[in-house]
Design a protein around this motif. Sequence first.
Motif, mmCIF file in Angstrom:
data_model
loop_
_atom_site.group_PDB
_atom_site.id
_atom_site.type_symbol
_atom_site.label_atom_id
_atom_site.label_comp_id
_atom_site.label_asym_id
_atom_site.label_seq_id
_atom_site.Cartn_x
_atom_site.Cartn_y
_atom_site.Cartn_z
ATOM 1 N N HIS A 180 0.803 -1.227 0.000
ATOM 2 C CA HIS A 180 0.000 0.000 0.000
ATOM 3 C C HIS A 180 0.832 1.271 0.000
ATOM 4 C CE1 HIS A 180 -3.053 2.917 1.056
ATOM 5 N NE2 HIS A 180 -2.483 3.174 2.213
ATOM 6 N N ARG A 181 1.895 1.312 0.818
ATOM 7 C CA ARG A 181 2.623 2.565 1.014
ATOM 8 C C ARG A 181 4.023 2.281 1.536
ATOM 9 N NH1 ARG A 181 -0.368 6.386 5.118
ATOM 10 N NH2 ARG A 181 -2.005 6.054 3.543
ATOM 11 N N VAL A 182 4.976 3.159 1.194
ATOM 12 C CA VAL A 182 6.322 3.117 1.758
ATOM 13 C C VAL A 182 6.576 4.423 2.493
ATOM 14 C CG1 VAL A 182 8.801 2.933 1.281
ATOM 15 C CG2 VAL A 182 7.170 1.626 -0.097
ATOM 16 N N VAL A 183 7.094 4.315 3.718
ATOM 17 C CA VAL A 183 7.348 5.499 4.539
ATOM 18 C C VAL A 183 8.753 5.399 5.117
ATOM 19 C CG1 VAL A 183 4.903 5.735 5.120
ATOM 20 C CG2 VAL A 183 6.394 4.443 6.638
ATOM 21 N N ALA A 184 9.230 6.508 5.667
ATOM 22 C CA ALA A 184 10.521 6.500 6.343
ATOM 23 C C ALA A 184 10.478 5.541 7.525
ATOM 24 C CB ALA A 184 10.871 7.903 6.819
ATOM 25 N N ASP A 185 11.614 4.936 7.834
ATOM 26 C CA ASP A 185 11.662 3.929 8.889
ATOM 27 C C ASP A 185 11.142 4.462 10.217
ATOM 28 O OD1 ASP A 185 12.773 1.102 9.445
ATOM 29 O OD2 ASP A 185 13.548 2.297 11.109
ATOM 30 N N ASP A 186 11.523 5.701 10.562
ATOM 31 C CA ASP A 186 11.104 6.228 11.863
ATOM 32 C C ASP A 186 9.647 6.674 11.885
ATOM 33 O OD1 ASP A 186 11.303 8.508 10.315
ATOM 34 O OD2 ASP A 186 12.786 9.508 11.583
ATOM 35 N N ALA A 187 8.987 6.652 10.724
ATOM 36 C CA ALA A 187 7.578 7.032 10.662
ATOM 37 C C ALA A 187 6.649 5.828 10.562
ATOM 38 C CB ALA A 187 7.341 7.957 9.468
ATOM 39 N N LEU A 188 7.230 4.623 10.433
ATOM 40 C CA LEU A 188 6.419 3.440 10.150
ATOM 41 C C LEU A 188 5.353 3.181 11.201
ATOM 42 C CD1 LEU A 188 5.831 0.878 8.475
ATOM 43 C CD2 LEU A 188 7.550 -0.290 9.864
ATOM 44 N N ASP A 189 5.739 3.136 12.451
ATOM 45 C CA ASP A 189 4.793 2.761 13.506
ATOM 46 C C ASP A 189 3.611 3.723 13.557
ATOM 47 O OD1 ASP A 189 6.498 0.669 14.142
ATOM 48 O OD2 ASP A 189 7.549 1.811 15.681
ATOM 49 N N ALA A 190 3.894 5.018 13.497
ATOM 50 C CA ALA A 190 2.835 6.015 13.579
ATOM 51 C C ALA A 190 1.924 5.958 12.353
ATOM 52 C CB ALA A 190 3.434 7.416 13.727
ATOM 53 N N GLU A 191 2.521 5.799 11.167
ATOM 54 C CA GLU A 191 1.735 5.764 9.929
ATOM 55 C C GLU A 191 0.813 4.540 9.905
ATOM 56 O OE1 GLU A 191 1.498 7.683 7.209
ATOM 57 O OE2 GLU A 191 3.071 9.177 7.521
ATOM 58 N N ALA A 192 1.355 3.386 10.275
ATOM 59 C CA ALA A 192 0.546 2.165 10.239
ATOM 60 C C ALA A 192 -0.565 2.219 11.280
ATOM 61 C CB ALA A 192 1.439 0.949 10.470
ATOM 62 N N LEU A 193 -0.258 2.733 12.470
ATOM 63 C CA LEU A 193 -1.287 2.834 13.510
ATOM 64 C C LEU A 193 -2.360 3.832 13.106
ATOM 65 C CD1 LEU A 193 -2.279 1.954 16.287
ATOM 66 C CD2 LEU A 193 -0.873 3.772 17.289
ATOM 67 N N ALA A 194 -1.973 4.928 12.471
ATOM 68 C CA ALA A 194 -2.956 5.919 12.032
ATOM 69 C C ALA A 194 -3.902 5.309 10.997
ATOM 70 C CB ALA A 194 -2.253 7.145 11.457
ATOM 71 N N LEU A 195 -3.355 4.523 10.070
ATOM 72 C CA LEU A 195 -4.201 3.873 9.068
ATOM 73 C C LEU A 195 -5.142 2.874 9.723
ATOM 74 C CD1 LEU A 195 -5.053 3.240 6.178
ATOM 75 C CD2 LEU A 195 -3.060 1.743 5.992
#
Length: 260
Positions: A180-195
Motif C-alpha cells: 500500500h505505502r512506503v514510509v521513512a523507517d522512523d515514521a512506520l509505527d505512527a503511519e501504520a497505527l494511524a491507518l
Amino acid sequence: MSAPLVLSERRGDVLVLTLNRPDRLNAAPPEMFEALTGALRDLAGARAVLLAGAGRGFCSGADVAAVALREGDPGEATEAALTRSYNPALLAIADLGVPVVSAVRGPAAGIGCSLALAADFCVASDSAYFLHAFVNIGLVPDGGASWMLPRLIGRARAAEMMMLGERVPAARALEWGMIHRVVADDALDAEALALAGRLAAGPTVALGLMRRALHDGFSSDYAAAMTREAADQRLARGSADATEGGMAFLNKRAPAFRGA
C-alpha cells in the motif's frame, strides 16, 4: 519465564499484535503462529488489527531449526507444521470481520512475507524487503504464496519472486502494486497505527463484508460477484452504521460510526 512469542496490546479500537523474537528477526516457530491464531480469534471488540514485528525485522520466515528438530520424517514434520500451526493463522486473517494492516520493516521473508501480504493494507518502511528464497534451499513457497502473489502482482512477477528467490525492496514492491505505502523507517509505527485507527473508526460491518468479497472475488465469476454484492448490501443496509451514515449525509456532517 520466557517472553511471549506474540505481544497483544489494545490501542483504542485497534488490536496491535507484535511478533516478539527480535533477537532472531522474529523467525517464527510453529508456536508463534499458534499464539497469533489465538489472538486473532479473540478480538474482544477491536475494530481493526495491526500486525507488526519487534525490533529490526517483521519476520525472517519460519524457524526451520525448530521444525527440523522434531522427530520423524522432515518432510512430514514440515507439512504438519504448516497444516497445524502456520496456515490456520493465515486463514484466521482471511476470515476476520475487521480490517487488517501490516507494518513491515526489515525482512518479510518466507511465511513472514505471506503474513505481511495477507493484510488488507501493507505499510512498509524504507528498510523493508519481501522475499521468498525457498528455491535457494530446494523448497517451495508456502503460506498461500502461490495463490496470493500472482493475484497481487501477476504471474510473471510472481514467478520472478518464487523461482529466482531474490529480494524485492519496498520501493519495487510499491511499484509492482504489492503493498500500500512506503514510509521513512522512523515514521512506520505512527503511519501504520494511524491507518489502522482510520479503518477502526469506519463502518465495521461494511468493511468486513468488503474484505471478504475482495478475497472471494479472486475465485468467483462476474455474475456471482454481483449476486454476492447484492446480498452483502442487504446486510450492510441493515446495520446501525448505515443508518448513521445516511443521516450524516442528509445533515451534512461527519458520520460517527460505532461498528455495528
